[in-house]
Write a protein that holds these residues in place. Sequence first.
Motif, PDB file in Angstrom:
ATOM      1  N   ALA A   1       0.825  -1.215   0.000  1.00 39.08           N
ATOM      2  CA  ALA A   1       0.000   0.000   0.000  1.00 39.08           C
ATOM      3  C   ALA A   1       0.854   1.257   0.000  1.00 39.08           C
ATOM      4  O   ALA A   1       0.469   2.303  -0.531  1.00 39.08           O
ATOM      5  CB  ALA A   1      -0.925  -0.001   1.212  1.00 39.08           C
ATOM      6  N   ALA A   2       2.038   1.177   0.609  1.00 38.87           N
ATOM      7  CA  ALA A   2       2.899   2.357   0.727  1.00 38.87           C
ATOM      8  C   ALA A   2       3.762   2.598  -0.501  1.00 38.87           C
ATOM      9  O   ALA A   2       3.961   3.744  -0.909  1.00 38.87           O
ATOM     10  CB  ALA A   2       3.798   2.209   1.955  1.00 38.87           C
TER      11      ALA A   2
ATOM     12  N   THR B   1       1.448   0.057  -4.800  1.00 42.91           N
ATOM     13  CA  THR B   1       0.340   0.743  -5.497  1.00 42.91           C
ATOM     14  C   THR B   1      -0.253   1.802  -4.561  1.00 42.91           C
ATOM     15  O   THR B   1      -1.412   1.676  -4.140  1.00 42.91           O
ATOM     16  CB  THR B   1      -0.745  -0.263  -5.910  1.00 42.91           C
ATOM     17  OG1 THR B   1      -1.139  -1.025  -4.746  1.00 42.91           O
ATOM     18  CG2 THR B   1      -0.232  -1.214  -6.978  1.00 42.91           C
ATOM     19  N   PRO B   2       0.514   2.828  -4.213  1.00 42.02           N
ATOM     20  CA  PRO B   2       0.049   3.802  -3.213  1.00 42.02           C
ATOM     21  C   PRO B   2      -0.946   4.808  -3.774  1.00 42.02           C
ATOM     22  O   PRO B   2      -0.984   5.063  -4.981  1.00 42.02           O
ATOM     23  CB  PRO B   2       1.346   4.505  -2.809  1.00 42.02           C
ATOM     24  CG  PRO B   2       2.169   4.480  -4.061  1.00 42.02           C
ATOM     25  CD  PRO B   2       1.869   3.147  -4.702  1.00 42.02           C
ATOM     26  N   LYS B   3      -1.744   5.357  -2.870  1.00 40.97           N
ATOM     27  CA  LYS B   3      -2.575   6.507  -3.230  1.00 40.97           C
ATOM     28  C   LYS B   3      -1.691   7.742  -3.183  1.00 40.97           C
ATOM     29  O   LYS B   3      -0.907   7.925  -2.253  1.00 40.97           O
ATOM     30  CB  LYS B   3      -3.737   6.640  -2.239  1.00 40.97           C
ATOM     31  CG  LYS B   3      -4.747   5.500  -2.331  1.00 40.97           C
ATOM     32  CD  LYS B   3      -5.885   5.708  -1.338  1.00 40.97           C
ATOM     33  CE  LYS B   3      -6.903   4.581  -1.444  1.00 40.97           C
ATOM     34  NZ  LYS B   3      -8.002   4.733  -0.454  1.00 40.97           N
ATOM     35  N   ARG B   4      -1.799   8.581  -4.192  1.00 35.65           N
ATOM     36  CA  ARG B   4      -0.946   9.764  -4.279  1.00 35.65           C
ATOM     37  C   ARG B   4      -1.693  11.036  -3.894  1.00 35.65           C
ATOM     38  O   ARG B   4      -2.918  11.059  -3.987  1.00 35.65           O
ATOM     39  CB  ARG B   4      -0.389   9.879  -5.713  1.00 35.65           C
ATOM     40  CG  ARG B   4       0.553   8.740  -6.042  1.00 35.65           C
ATOM     41  CD  ARG B   4       1.312   8.960  -7.343  1.00 35.65           C
ATOM     42  NE  ARG B   4       2.311   7.942  -7.520  1.00 35.65           N
ATOM     43  CZ  ARG B   4       3.541   7.986  -7.012  1.00 35.65           C
ATOM     44  NH1 ARG B   4       3.912   9.016  -6.300  1.00 35.65           N
ATOM     45  NH2 ARG B   4       4.387   6.997  -7.226  1.00 35.65           N
TER      46      ARG B   4
ATOM     47  N   VAL C   1       2.391  10.843  -2.507  1.00 35.59           N
ATOM     48  CA  VAL C   1       3.140  10.044  -1.546  1.00 35.59           C
ATOM     49  C   VAL C   1       4.271  10.892  -0.964  1.00 35.59           C
ATOM     50  O   VAL C   1       5.023  11.536  -1.711  1.00 35.59           O
ATOM     51  CB  VAL C   1       3.743   8.778  -2.199  1.00 35.59           C
ATOM     52  CG1 VAL C   1       4.452   7.934  -1.147  1.00 35.59           C
ATOM     53  CG2 VAL C   1       2.670   7.972  -2.904  1.00 35.59           C
TER      54      VAL C   1
ATOM     55  N   THR D   1      -0.466   9.193   1.211  1.00 37.45           N
ATOM     56  CA  THR D   1       0.364   8.105   1.724  1.00 37.45           C
ATOM     57  C   THR D   1       1.650   8.675   2.309  1.00 37.45           C
ATOM     58  O   THR D   1       2.261   9.570   1.724  1.00 37.45           O
ATOM     59  CB  THR D   1       0.718   7.098   0.608  1.00 37.45           C
ATOM     60  OG1 THR D   1      -0.494   6.613   0.011  1.00 37.45           O
ATOM     61  CG2 THR D   1       1.507   5.922   1.154  1.00 37.45           C
TER      62      THR D   1
ATOM     63  N   ILE E   1       5.434   7.433   4.129  1.00 38.97           N
ATOM     64  CA  ILE E   1       6.416   6.425   4.536  1.00 38.97           C
ATOM     65  C   ILE E   1       7.416   7.144   5.438  1.00 38.97           C
ATOM     66  O   ILE E   1       7.964   8.182   5.050  1.00 38.97           O
ATOM     67  CB  ILE E   1       7.159   5.842   3.321  1.00 38.97           C
ATOM     68  CG1 ILE E   1       6.154   5.264   2.315  1.00 38.97           C
ATOM     69  CG2 ILE E   1       8.137   4.776   3.751  1.00 38.97           C
ATOM     70  CD1 ILE E   1       6.732   5.127   0.929  1.00 38.97           C
TER      71      ILE E   1
END
Length: 396
Positions: free
Chosen positions: A180-181, A184-187, A189, A312, A314
């Motif tokens: 998920a991070a 295929t993350p949601k942007r 990021v 997202t 990290i």
Amino acid sequence: MTWTTLDQMDLKGKRVLTRVDINVPMENGVVTDATRIARIVPTVKDILAAGGMPILLAHFGRPKGTRVPEMSLQHLVPALEAAFDCDVIFAADCIGAGAEAAVGALQAGRVLLLENTRFHPQEPANDSAFAAAMARLGDIYCNDAFSAAHRAHASTEGLARLLPSCAGRLMQQELSALEAALGTPKRPVVAVVGGAKVSTKLELLSNLVEKVDHLVIGGGMANTFLAAQGIDVGKSLAEHEMSATALEIIAKAKAAGCEIVLPSDVVVAREFKAGAASETVAADACPADAMILDAGPDTVARIKAILDSAKTLIWNGPLGAFEIEPFDMATNAAAAYAADLSAKGALVSVAGGGDTVAALNQAGAAERFTYISTAGGAFLEWMEGKTLPGVAALSA
């Protein structure tokens, strides 16, 4: 990447060789932090509930292929029984007649713990015969030790090639969170990367600038980037020999459309100690006799604004010398803000590696992050874009 889970396996009546990470700290024979034990409980209980027989494989310490009594897993039996709320039988080896006899006598509703796999030099060598000897003890292999998945050892990689294999609950959690991070993350990021040295996180930075929209750099690493751009950082910790590399990363980020965020203001002091007299100055105004020990409030405000528009996050490493007040301000403030956004469902936040867990716990933010990885090296290698042998072996 896809992987098989426990839910896809028929466990009833099956011997489930389960690789776990229970390499916990101990003092005077007592576990002082049972976090890693607590994290494997869902896997063990789910195997038992499905009618399977969990047979635990694990390492403990660094015995380097010899039997070291203080590194025996037998010391962990009381802590494991308390966590699982059932009997844990111990076998004095992980292969051979003794282990086979213990497996043969294992009754439903009980857990079998095999001795430290690293008592055998064949374990880190991923010796095929050693892996085969362990495989004879089980019907199914379950890997629940993401933290050891970057090692191509017999119990983390070799076994997965010999038995029907799946990911345990903790492994499944880790892989899902990391996918998920970074997968295929949601942007947009955002990555926050802190710590002392650029040299130890070079591969991480190089990979992230091609994967994220904003890269926030903190700690001593930020000083190196500031110095590379001709800014005087006084007596601050900085790797001046890494200047060319820092400039290469800046150029790579620009080409990839990634914004690198460095401190615009900094907290400086003449002494590195708790309560030392400090002041906040512009990032390019560090006195020659001072050292940068934290990012300033303007920088924190900038980070918060970036997080407001992010989907997202990290996080790896602190933004300053978080162990010492008042140089924990930036880390605490930014982490708490990210935690609040996560708790509201506005941000998917994944953190791990090095001092990260300690920093987020100190900030009171860890529990509200979407996911905190305790995997250390495996987490960093995944972030660096490397293939983890223990994960690759599970791929469907």
